[in-house]
Design a protein around this motif. Sequence first.
Motif, PDB file in Angstrom:
ATOM      1  N   GLY A   1       0.393  -0.946   0.140  1.00 11.93           N
ATOM      2  CA  GLY A   1       0.094  -0.337   0.033  1.00 11.93           C
ATOM      3  C   GLY A   1       0.810   1.022  -0.004  1.00 11.93           C
ATOM      4  N   ALA A   2       2.319   1.325  -0.070  1.00 15.66           N
ATOM      5  CA  ALA A   2       2.808   2.551  -0.092  1.00 15.66           C
ATOM      6  C   ALA A   2       2.943   3.127  -1.784  1.00 15.66           C
ATOM      7  N   VAL A   3       2.830   4.849  -1.480  1.00 17.99           N
ATOM      8  CA  VAL A   3       2.928   4.647  -2.610  1.00 17.99           C
ATOM      9  C   VAL A   3       4.231   5.619  -2.751  1.00 17.99           C
ATOM     10  N   LYS A   4       4.901   6.340  -1.287  1.00 14.17           N
ATOM     11  CA  LYS A   4       5.987   7.114  -0.917  1.00 14.17           C
ATOM     12  C   LYS A   4       7.311   5.712  -0.781  1.00 14.17           C
ATOM     13  N   ILE A   5       8.348   5.725  -1.537  1.00 13.55           N
ATOM     14  CA  ILE A   5       9.561   5.127  -0.919  1.00 13.55           C
ATOM     15  C   ILE A   5      10.875   5.852  -0.521  1.00 13.55           C
ATOM     16  N   VAL A   6      11.104   5.695   0.613  1.00 12.13           N
ATOM     17  CA  VAL A   6      11.968   6.855   1.487  1.00 12.13           C
ATOM     18  C   VAL A   6      13.440   5.374   2.230  1.00 12.13           C
ATOM     19  N   THR A   7      14.274   6.164   1.369  1.00 11.05           N
ATOM     20  CA  THR A   7      15.607   5.546   1.474  1.00 11.05           C
ATOM     21  C   THR A   7      16.476   6.238   2.085  1.00 11.05           C
TER      22      THR A   7
ATOM     23  N   THR B   1      20.368   6.748   4.695  1.00 10.05           N
ATOM     24  CA  THR B   1      21.420   6.376   4.888  1.00 10.05           C
ATOM     25  C   THR B   1      22.174   6.531   6.660  1.00 10.05           C
ATOM     26  N   VAL B   2      22.766   5.357   7.097  1.00 12.46           N
ATOM     27  CA  VAL B   2      22.551   6.045   8.547  1.00 12.46           C
ATOM     28  C   VAL B   2      24.330   5.645   9.483  1.00 12.46           C
ATOM     29  N   ARG B   3      24.637   5.854   9.788  1.00 13.91           N
ATOM     30  CA  ARG B   3      26.116   5.221  10.405  1.00 13.91           C
ATOM     31  C   ARG B   3      25.771   4.061  12.288  1.00 13.91           C
ATOM     32  N   GLY B   4      25.415   3.524  12.279  1.00 13.87           N
ATOM     33  CA  GLY B   4      25.234   2.530  12.951  1.00 13.87           C
ATOM     34  C   GLY B   4      25.851   3.027  14.242  1.00 13.87           C
ATOM     35  N   PHE B   5      26.068   1.003  15.505  1.00 14.22           N
ATOM     36  CA  PHE B   5      27.534   0.866  16.525  1.00 14.22           C
ATOM     37  C   PHE B   5      28.432   0.663  15.162  1.00 14.22           C
ATOM     38  N   ALA B   6      28.278  -0.343  13.970  1.00 16.70           N
ATOM     39  CA  ALA B   6      29.528  -1.030  13.255  1.00 16.70           C
ATOM     40  C   ALA B   6      29.642  -0.679  12.230  1.00 16.70           C
ATOM     41  N   GLY B   7      28.861  -0.174  12.044  1.00 18.04           N
ATOM     42  CA  GLY B   7      28.703   0.092  10.404  1.00 18.04           C
ATOM     43  C   GLY B   7      27.853   0.952   9.684  1.00 18.04           C
ATOM     44  N   GLU B   8      27.356   1.152   8.906  1.00 16.08           N
ATOM     45  CA  GLU B   8      26.553   1.818   7.635  1.00 16.08           C
ATOM     46  C   GLU B   8      24.941   0.961   7.665  1.00 16.08           C
ATOM     47  N   ILE B   9      24.357   1.689   7.900  1.00 11.35           N
ATOM     48  CA  ILE B   9      22.589   0.653   7.268  1.00 11.35           C
ATOM     49  C   ILE B   9      21.933   1.396   7.103  1.00 11.35           C
ATOM     50  N   VAL B  10      21.468   1.185   6.145  1.00  9.11           N
ATOM     51  CA  VAL B  10      19.957   1.698   5.268  1.00  9.11           C
ATOM     52  C   VAL B  10      19.114   0.949   6.027  1.00  9.11           C
ATOM     53  N   VAL B  11      18.096   2.170   5.700  1.00 10.62           N
ATOM     54  CA  VAL B  11      16.648   1.174   6.578  1.00 10.62           C
ATOM     55  C   VAL B  11      15.896   2.672   5.059  1.00 10.62           C
ATOM     56  N   THR B  12      15.155   1.429   4.431  1.00 10.87           N
ATOM     57  CA  THR B  12      13.808   2.175   3.488  1.00 10.87           C
ATOM     58  C   THR B  12      12.494   2.355   4.455  1.00 10.87           C
ATOM     59  N   VAL B  13      11.695   2.714   4.251  1.00  9.91           N
ATOM     60  CA  VAL B  13      10.649   3.139   4.523  1.00  9.91           C
ATOM     61  C   VAL B  13       9.736   2.591   3.065  1.00  9.91           C
ATOM     62  N   GLY B  14       8.561   2.309   4.091  1.00  9.50           N
ATOM     63  CA  GLY B  14       7.711   2.876   2.540  1.00  9.50           C
ATOM     64  C   GLY B  14       5.810   3.340   3.130  1.00  9.50           C
ATOM     65  N   LEU B  15       5.801   4.328   2.560  1.00  6.88           N
ATOM     66  CA  LEU B  15       4.543   5.339   3.225  1.00  6.88           C
ATOM     67  C   LEU B  15       3.160   5.167   2.236  1.00  6.88           C
ATOM     68  N   ASP B  16       2.148   5.472   3.247  1.00 12.36           N
ATOM     69  CA  ASP B  16       0.727   6.023   1.961  1.00 12.36           C
ATOM     70  C   ASP B  16       0.942   6.971   1.894  1.00 12.36           C
ATOM     71  N   ALA B  17       0.038   7.174   1.112  1.00 12.97           N
ATOM     72  CA  ALA B  17      -0.767   8.161   0.856  1.00 12.97           C
ATOM     73  C   ALA B  17      -0.680   9.578   1.863  1.00 12.97           C
TER      74      ALA B  17
END
Length: 872
Positions: A659-665, A667-683
């Motif tokens: 049901g997502a119409v927007k996909i937002v990615t 990239t942040v730094r976690g404890f041990a390195g890079e983390i990619v977070v992908t969030v699906g959002l509806d209208a």
Amino acid sequence: MKKHAWLILCLITVAAGLALSLTNMVTAGPIAEQKLKAENAARVAVFADADGFTQMDVIQGGKVDSVYAATQNGETIGYVMQATVNGYGGPIEVVLGVDNAGVITGISIGGSDFAETAGLGTRVREPEFTEQFIGLAADPKLGDTIDGISGATISSSAAASAASRGYQYWQELAGVAVPVEQEAPLAAENIQTVTAKGYAGDFDVSVGILADGTIEGIRIGETSFQETEGLGTRVLKKSFRDQFIGKQGPLAYGEGIDAVSGATITSNAVLDAVNEALGVTSEAPTANVQLLDTPDADGAVKIVTETVRGFAGEIVVTVGLDAANTIVSLSIGGPNFKETEYYGAEVQTNAYRDQFIGKSGQLVYGEDVDAITGATITSDAVLGAINAALATADGGAVTAEPEAETANVQLLDTPDADGAVKIVKETVRGFAGEIVVTVGLDAANTIVSLSIGGPNFKETEYYGAEVQTNAYRNQFIGKSGQLAYGEDVDAITGATITSDAVLGAINAALATADGGAVAAESEAETANVQLLDTPDADGAVKIVTETVRGFAGEIVVTVGLDAANTIVSLSIGGPNFKETEYYGAEVQTNAYRSQFIGKSGQLAYGEDVDAITSATITSDAVLGAINAALAAVDGGAVAAEPEAETANVQLLDTPDADGAVKIVTETVRGFAGEIVVTVGLDAANTIVSLSIGGPNFKETEYYGAEVQTNAYRSQFIGKSGQLAYGEDVDAITGATITSDAVLGAINAALAATDGGAVAVEPEAETANVQLLDTPDADGAVKIVTETVRGFAGEIVVTVGLDATSTIVSLSIGGPNFKETEYYGAEVQTNAYRDQFIGKSGQLVYGEDVDAITGATITSDAVLGAINAALAK
């Protein structure tokens, strides 16, 4: 029944007609009386010494509407003349008082139909303009005895022209001059009249020819003369006409006769008409054509010179043509060339000029040649001049007086639904490309409608694209004159380039509609470039200042460039600089700034320079500003509004399986390195899907890696707004850094699509602070954990602070501690750690504590972590 209906209808019609006639009879008297009072008031205003006014008949051929004798005690002491001319917005009535000595006693400018542009053309009614006439004992001539209003040339010329008509009529009444500078009727037996084709239409030219073929005199424009006031009308001057007396044909400008500067078409029309009357053909249609006996070095046999108005003033365009009228050389400039550096001035570059070489015929941008991006007015003026030169040399219609200056103005016969009578369209360069701005103006040149967009509109969503919102557009409605951000309207925050481009277009539309200077090429686009006469101490000859939005607010970036556009100095800060200490604020360090010195062109992180770790937004903002500065002086695309701020947002045409119409990615730094977070959002910007990981995900198993579990991720589904641990969702126990990084990314995704502030630099930068309800065994009420990179890898530093932020405990290590034994590992010894106990504030090696000998990197990393903890 039908007959009765028709009879009733006829009776109603007759009754209505009688009522209307009666109303007209009743109101006609008062209306006429009011008009007479207004006219008398105007006469009193311009001739205060008179105690009465007697209407006189207007002499046939006089160019005034009415004339009154001004009397005092029954004696005529002067005259009051009224003349009407067309201004920019419509008719302008001018009432002029002149005493018997020829001194102007007063002037009134306006009339019931006065509709010149507020703030520009309307200034002809203000004292700065009108007081020039009072006390003048001569024919008021614009540019001679009268100065015009800057930005309102047409209105100024019209008002002065009407005043001149009134004064010339007084001269005729007083017997001191012939009206409109016309001499006595031509006396030659042979008088030839030819209809000339001028700039604004046809007009007659009569030539008196003596028996030997010489010219006795000429008369111009006795019928249908409509040439431009202050330009084409100057061919009516006696000084222009007298040049022809005693000459024989064929005639040419530059051979004893001079054309009117700035009125090429009108001048040429007169010259051609005179030659036709003499029975000869003009050898050269214009005086600006030089015929060469032999080809010059470029192969030119004709040199055509055209002078046109650009953005900042006069531009002289000289075109060399061969025998086939093909362009073989081109020069653009002139003594008064002042086009904007890096914009309009680019018409002088080889890249621009060379594209015309070898061309002929009438040329068009986008088909034959390319305009200068962001310099429409200058480009159009030059192209108009070149096409005029080609047409002139070919004997065709000369078009250097650019009709295109108002080609973007559509005049409506009746007002549209918004009340607009003029629709002005301006196309400007925004941040991401072309923006078309369409402005609807009423008769007073007040904005009544505004459209921003166009087929190529690509401004950044949630930033520059906000110029299309009602909130932005509505603030212009009802405005007139030249507008400024912060005074009349507000810009879009974080979208300076787009905002400036749109405002420039709107001001250009307002100016164009008033006949003033067109200002769509906003000088503000390069107002942030300071050119130095001599290099400064760093060797900079250009100082470019860019203001961008960082993580915490406004950042001012000042770049010093040498003559080759290489960076020689860099300052980052400004009065409102508030980036986070130890994170975004690191852009002010020498380590960060010095890496830009000696660089040029467009720079990229990871290739040319390094970003500040954990300060992506601040780093990107600064890099965008630096690249914008480099592009601004190099004539390239200005890129201060970082596309990267929303480049991580993918808009879907149809909802996906979740049901997502927007996909937002993010990239942040976690404890041990890079983390990619992908969030699906509806209208509604509610989270419907969540993915955490990425190719470089290395968080600790059973700790940080738990953010990938369904238990952690599912708690975000169905949530919106800005989330907080302990209120909306739960963190992973024992994995504060990883948890905070992921939450920051999710909140950033929610903010990015909602038009809010992007918060990837986690507001929870202090989430590594644990507040204790009661002091622990060491007396600590705050436990601050910082993870830094040492010599061999990651070091976790945990600092216990009491209520006064004094260090009461210190732990150095962590699961991945690998510093060298007997060197960096010494930071774990009591001897090293104990020296920090009881300390507060920001600490310095050699003053407050001692570093580990031979382990500078490890020592510095730990001290940095401790100072960061103290700062929290």
